[in-house]
Scaffold this active site. Structure first.
Site, PDB file in Angstrom:
ATOM      1  N   CYS A 192      42.993  14.228  -2.072  1.00 27.49           N
ATOM      2  CA  CYS A 192      41.766  13.554  -1.645  1.00 27.49           C
ATOM      3  C   CYS A 192      41.935  13.130  -0.191  1.00 27.49           C
ATOM      4  O   CYS A 192      42.983  12.594   0.182  1.00 27.49           O
ATOM      5  CB  CYS A 192      41.515  12.330  -2.525  1.00 27.49           C
ATOM      6  SG  CYS A 192      40.033  11.418  -2.075  1.00 27.49           S
ATOM      7  N   HIS A 194      35.400  15.106  -9.376  1.00 29.22           N
ATOM      8  CA  HIS A 194      36.145  14.337  -8.366  1.00 29.22           C
ATOM      9  C   HIS A 194      35.182  13.691  -7.367  1.00 29.22           C
ATOM     10  O   HIS A 194      35.287  12.496  -7.073  1.00 29.22           O
ATOM     11  CB  HIS A 194      37.133  15.273  -7.656  1.00 29.22           C
ATOM     12  CG  HIS A 194      37.912  14.629  -6.545  1.00 29.22           C
ATOM     13  ND1 HIS A 194      39.279  14.516  -6.550  1.00 29.22           N
ATOM     14  CD2 HIS A 194      37.502  14.069  -5.378  1.00 29.22           C
ATOM     15  CE1 HIS A 194      39.680  13.891  -5.451  1.00 29.22           C
ATOM     16  NE2 HIS A 194      38.624  13.619  -4.717  1.00 29.22           N
ATOM     17  N   GLU A 195      34.223  14.481  -6.873  1.00 25.92           N
ATOM     18  CA  GLU A 195      33.285  13.947  -5.868  1.00 25.92           C
ATOM     19  C   GLU A 195      32.387  12.866  -6.470  1.00 25.92           C
ATOM     20  O   GLU A 195      32.136  11.834  -5.843  1.00 25.92           O
ATOM     21  CB  GLU A 195      32.436  15.077  -5.270  1.00 25.92           C
ATOM     22  CG  GLU A 195      33.210  16.086  -4.454  1.00 25.92           C
ATOM     23  CD  GLU A 195      34.181  15.469  -3.474  1.00 25.92           C
ATOM     24  OE1 GLU A 195      33.886  14.401  -2.905  1.00 25.92           O
ATOM     25  OE2 GLU A 195      35.254  16.046  -3.274  1.00 25.92           O
ATOM     26  N   HIS A 207      33.751   9.410  -6.738  1.00 25.32           N
ATOM     27  CA  HIS A 207      33.707   8.589  -5.523  1.00 25.32           C
ATOM     28  C   HIS A 207      32.465   7.685  -5.500  1.00 25.32           C
ATOM     29  O   HIS A 207      32.497   6.599  -4.924  1.00 25.32           O
ATOM     30  CB  HIS A 207      33.679   9.481  -4.273  1.00 25.32           C
ATOM     31  CG  HIS A 207      35.030   9.983  -3.849  1.00 25.32           C
ATOM     32  ND1 HIS A 207      36.025   9.158  -3.413  1.00 25.32           N
ATOM     33  CD2 HIS A 207      35.528  11.243  -3.776  1.00 25.32           C
ATOM     34  CE1 HIS A 207      37.091   9.883  -3.086  1.00 25.32           C
ATOM     35  NE2 HIS A 207      36.819  11.158  -3.301  1.00 25.32           N
TER      36      HIS A 207
HETATM   37 NI    NI Z   1      38.223  12.620  -2.852  1.00 23.45          NI
END
Ligand code: NI
Length: 183
Positions: A102, A144-145, A148
């Protein structure tokens, strides 16, 4: 356009729930997206979420190129995509672990379990619906995105912090794929 500074783990903007975007076609959203594209390319990332450039709003961008996904199957790979207000639905109980990196956790890699089969939906910058099924690497990048946007970084998804390692050591000592993108 400008390359933005990337927030790093520990900054409050990465720990909070980001706000929904009312108008995906607003000029300031287009400007943010342009800066994020430039920032993501400069950092050689496979994805980026707005909180990573200190903007706590629900916008992500990502790609899952066939070369990285290991397949050109549209379920496993996808072209560069921008999503506003994305939502994920999990399509099965199966999970798999793989290495992730990341841009907000520089220099580290971690082994992260993710659901292997998801459906996601969001809006593009014209306000049109984007809806896709995704498996494997494609599903991993999107999850994953979107994490966030909820203040979650990949180490929080890990089962064993033994598998949180420096990238340099990972390259030398651990079984791995060709490359793992920074998201
Ligand atoms: Ni990331």
């Amino acid at each position: 356009m400008a390359i933005r500074k990337i927030a790093r783990m520990g900054h409050p903007v990465l720990r909070r729930v980001a706000a929904a975007i009312d108008d995906p076609s607003a000029p300031e959203i287009a400007a943010l997206a342009r800066d994020m594209i430039e920032t993501m390319k400069d950092a050689n990332g496979a994805g980026l979420a707005a909180p990573q450039v200190y903007e706590p709003v629900r916008l992500v961008m990502f790609e899952a190129p066939a070369a990285r996904a290991g397949s050109d199957d549209p379920l496993e790979s996808c072209p560069f995509t921008i999503l506003v207000n994305p939502e994920i639905e999990i399509l099965g109980p199966e999970m798999a672990v793989d290495w992730e990196g990341c841009l907000s956790v520089p220099g580290l890699r971690g082994l992260v379990p993710r659901h292997t089969h998801i459906f996601y939906r969001g809006l593009d910058l014209q306000g049109r619906t984007v809806a896709r099924e995704a498996v494997g690497f494609h599903a991993r990048v999107v999850a994953h995105e979107c994490d966030h946007l909820d203040g979650v970084l990949y180490p929080q998804r890990m089962r064993d912090l033994k598998d949180l390692v420096f990238e340099t050591e990972w390259r030398h000592h651990l079984p791995q794929r060709e490359s793992v993108p920074n998201d």
